[in-house]
Structure formats: C-alpha cells, structure tokens
Design a protein around this motif. Structure first.
Motif, short mmCIF file in Angstrom:
data_model
loop_
_atom_site.label_atom_id
_atom_site.label_comp_id
_atom_site.label_asym_id
_atom_site.label_seq_id
_atom_site.Cartn_x
_atom_site.Cartn_y
_atom_site.Cartn_z
N ARG A 66 -71.14 40.02 82.50
CA ARG A 66 -70.46 40.77 81.17
C ARG A 66 -70.64 39.43 80.43
O ARG A 66 -69.77 38.44 80.69
N GLY A 67 -71.28 39.86 79.33
CA GLY A 67 -70.15 38.98 78.42
C GLY A 67 -69.04 38.89 78.18
O GLY A 67 -68.03 39.63 78.09
N SER B 181 -71.17 40.40 72.21
CA SER B 181 -70.28 38.94 72.24
C SER B 181 -72.00 38.06 71.25
O SER B 181 -71.40 37.33 70.54
N CYS B 182 -72.68 38.64 71.18
CA CYS B 182 -73.45 37.97 70.13
C CYS B 182 -73.66 38.46 68.92
O CYS B 182 -74.03 37.45 68.17
N ARG C 6 -78.14 42.21 76.50
CA ARG C 6 -76.96 42.30 77.94
C ARG C 6 -75.56 41.53 77.69
O ARG C 6 -74.74 42.30 77.88
N THR C 7 -75.54 40.72 76.48
CA THR C 7 -74.55 40.30 75.80
C THR C 7 -74.42 40.67 73.92
O THR C 7 -73.72 40.48 73.44
N ALA D 33 -75.94 32.32 76.03
CA ALA D 33 -76.01 34.13 77.38
C ALA D 33 -76.62 33.84 78.14
O ALA D 33 -76.02 34.07 79.05
N GLU E 23 -67.86 41.69 75.84
CA GLU E 23 -68.11 42.93 76.88
C GLU E 23 -67.41 43.24 77.90
O GLU E 23 -66.36 43.57 78.27
N THR E 24 -66.45 42.10 78.36
CA THR E 24 -65.61 41.96 79.27
C THR E 24 -64.03 42.35 78.61
O THR E 24 -63.64 43.02 79.43
N TRP F 141 -74.43 31.79 80.31
CA TRP F 141 -72.91 32.49 81.06
C TRP F 141 -73.41 33.79 81.82
O TRP F 141 -73.02 33.80 82.42
N LEU F 142 -74.20 34.44 81.69
CA LEU F 142 -75.32 35.14 82.37
C LEU F 142 -74.70 35.06 83.92
O LEU F 142 -75.44 35.67 85.32
#
Length: 413
Positions: free
Chosen positions: A390-391, A334-335, A330-331, A381, A394-395, A384-385
């Motif tokens: 969003r990551g 970012s990852c 989902r991130t 991750a 992503e944001t 964060w979620l």
C-alpha cells in the motif's frame, strides 16, 4: 440489494450477485482509471497553484479567451477541468460496490465498520484542507459515502430515486446560480472586479506569505473554500450511485455485456459531453459552473468506457507508462496529497515562489510544472510498491481502521 442480503441464507440464495475480484486481487482497469483520475486532478489544480493569487484565483481571476494567451489557457484548462474530479467520484462509488460485494462473500454485515473508515477519511481530508490545500475533495467523499452505503442495502428502487433526485437537485442548483450570474452581469467581467478588490491581500498570502499566513487564510475563509464541497454533494451522491450501478452492470467485466455497455458509455458520454464542454469552456466566467459540474461528468463516463475497453483488450505486458499510471492508482490517496504538497512547495512564497516570479510565462509553464510533478510521483509510486503493498497514507489509514478490531484480541491474551 435488500437488507436481507446481510443474512447468511439470503446471501447463499443470491445467485445474481455480481462477482468481485479474486480474493486479495485487484481490478487492474480500476487501478489504471484511478491513476488517470489523480493525474488529471493535478491538471486542473496546477492552474491554481501556479497563479500568484493561489487557490483564490478560482474566484477572482477566471481566465477568458480575450487574448491569444487567454485562449490557450482556456483551451488547456478545458482538457481537465471537472472531468477527472467526476471520474474519481464515479470510481469511489465503484470502490464502495466492491467493498459491499466483498462483505457479502465473507459473510459480514453491511455497512458494518464502514462508518469508522469514512470517519478516518473525513479526518484526513480535514487535515489536508487545513494544512495543505483549500479545495480538498476527501471530506466531501467521506460525507457522501455515509449516505450511499446505507442506500446500497435499501434496494435498487431506493437507489434509483436518490440517484435521479440528487442529479436533479444538482442541475437545479447549477442552473439557478448560472442564471443569476448571467442576469446580474453588468457587462464587465465579474472576475476582474473581484480581482481588483482582493488581489493585494491574496498575492501577499500566496506569492510572498509564509505557510502560517496561508493556514490562517484557510481558516479565516473556510466557508468560502468549503463552498464547493457543499455545492457538489448532490452530484457526489449521484455519481457514487452511478459507480455502484456500473459495477453491477458489468462495465469492468470481459464479454459481450461489458463490451456493449462500454461502447455506449464512450459514444454517448464523449459524443454529448465533448461538444457541450467545448462550448461552455469558451462561454465566459458566468458559465463556469456548467463547464465544471455539468458537462464533465458526461465526458468522464465516456472516458471510463473508452479506457476500460482498451485496458481489457490490451495484449501483452504493460509498458513503463501504464505501469506507472497504475502504480499511482494503487497509491491514489498518497499521490493526491503528495501532488498538492509538491505543487505548494514549488509555487508558493514559503517554497520556491515560482507562481509570482514566473507569472509572465503563463500559460506555458503550468503544464511543464504538471508534467514534472507527475513524473516524480509516478516513479515514486512504482518504486514504493516494489517493497510495500500500500501507499504510505493508505498504510496509516489501514492501520487506524483495523486497530479497534485487533484491540480486543490483544486484551484477551
């Protein structure tokens, strides 16, 4: 898929349009697959970060199974080399298909504002390349997506022509370069001779140099480091189109149709890809392109069928490991950037400098570094979620993508 699909009447009449996820929902199997792909790309790149030559080792010191340590490293690299890059590329195509379906359901034209989204991805990839990592894939994905989004409205016939044409061009390029390498091999390893000529400079840049030194090296050798992006553009077009086709064909749906397709992907992809990949992995440096860009897409399709089938059949709640991998999916953006930053800080001279000081511990310490970095961003991750949808990256990109659409509304107040 016809251009008329963008008209409201045609959309209403399109009874066979493939369903997308619920509004605001997600396809959980895709999150899991993306997470596995991101983790797998680090499994490939960690061997570059942990080498004293850094990413230049991809050209100057390709490992060979000429010793026990060399054989172990070749075997470990073969587990990830190219497979998860191919899987991530296919999944990007699936994502385009989902966005296309969403646009149809909402009555929007296609590709609409997608070129702006691709431009943002291209800029992000450019920054990632210049500031962080020589073998960034985001720039290539942005360029390929700009081709594929327009093919999606030209009809299935055009898509098939481009798919087979791009795949053929890719195979011809790989075959031509591989043939040239085999025919010009003078009996000594090409990697060794290149290493002798270039090792001192590259060791200084990555093992002991500063971040500014590395930035300069990337810019001075931009054509060399961006060569892979150009080489895999045809493969990217083909795999993006494969991803859009898999979505339409029901590869991520429950039911008999999806089960049959996933079984075929697993049997044929793994049945043909794994033996071929095993042979090419130990065939020597001359076969590097086949080992990375021909066999791996077959394995990636097999993994996609196998993992998706398992995910859809799984009963009960997801455990911590699956939740962590899905959170990475989902991130994913970012990852992807974080793992390269973390590996740079761990291995390069401007950070802890472990690539040079622990070089004698190869091939054992790179997998340990991979596991440690993966554990950190899986936990990060997940946490964060719990607070955000969003990551981080992503944001930022979502805000930049939606800003032009919001601006006229603000001016009208």
């Amino acid at each position: 898929m016809k251009q008329s699909d963008t008209d409201p009447a045609a959309r209403a009449a399109r009874a066979d349009a493939p369903p997308g996820p619920p509004e605001g929902g997600r396809v959980e199997a895709l999150d899991l697959l993306r997470g596995i792909a991101i983790i797998g790309t680090l499994g490939t790149n960690i061997w570059l970060f942990t080498h004293p030559l850094g990413p230049a080792s991809a050209f100057l010191d390709i490992p060979e199974a000429d010793s026990a340590a060399g054989a172990v490293e070749v075997a470990l690299r073969a587990l990830t080399n190219g497979k998860f890059l191919a899987l991530l590329t296919i999944l990007f195509g699936v994502g385009l298909g989902l966005q296309y379906n969403s646009a149809l359901r909402r009555g929007r034209t296609w590709p609409g504002r997608y070129p702006w989204r691709a431009t943002l991805l291209l800029l992000e990839g450019l920054l990632h390349f210049v500031l962080v990592f020589e073998f960034d894939v985001l720039m290539g994905y942005a360029l390929v997506s700009m081709i594929v989004v327009y093919l999606m409205v030209r009809g299935d016939g055009w898509a098939r022509v481009w798919l087979w044409g791009a795949a053929t061009l890719h195979l011809v390029l790989v075959a031509a370069v591989t043939t040239a390498l085999v025919l010009t091999n003078d009996g000594s390893a090409g990697a060794t001779s290149g290493k002798t000529a270039g090792e001192p400079e590259w060791v200084e840049v990555y093992a002991t140099g500063s971040w500014v030194d590395q930035l300069g090296a990337r810019l001075d050798n931009a054509l060399l480091f961006r060569l892979e992006m150009v080489l895999i553009l045809p493969m990217g077009v083909a795999l993006f189109l494969v991803g859009t086709w898999l979505l339409r064909a029901g590869a991520f749906e429950r039911g008999a149709r999806g089960d049959r397709l996933r079984r075929r992907l697993a049997v044929w992809g793994l049945g043909a890809g794994v033996p071929l990949n095993t042979v090419t992995a130990f065939a020597g440096p001359d076969w590097f392109l086949v080992d990375r860009y021909v066999a791996p897409p077959l394995v990636a399709l097999g993994l996609l069928g196998l993992i998706t089938g398992w995910a859809l059949r799984a009963r009960g709640g997801a455990g911590p490991l699956r939740c962590g991998v899905s959170a990475v999916g989902r991130t994913a953006l970012s990852c992807y950037v974080f793992q390269n930053l973390a590996a740079s800080a761990l291995c390069y001279g401007w950070g802890l400098g472990l690539a040079a000081s622990w070089d004698g511990a190869r091939p054992w310490w790179p997998p340990a570094a991979w596991a440690g970095i993966v554990a950190v961003f899986m936990v990060g991750a997940t946490l964060w979620l719990r607070r955000f949808d969003r990551g981080p990256l992503e944001t930022v990109l979502h805000a930049a993508y939606t800003a032009p659409r919001r601006a006229p509304a603000r001016r009208g107040r």
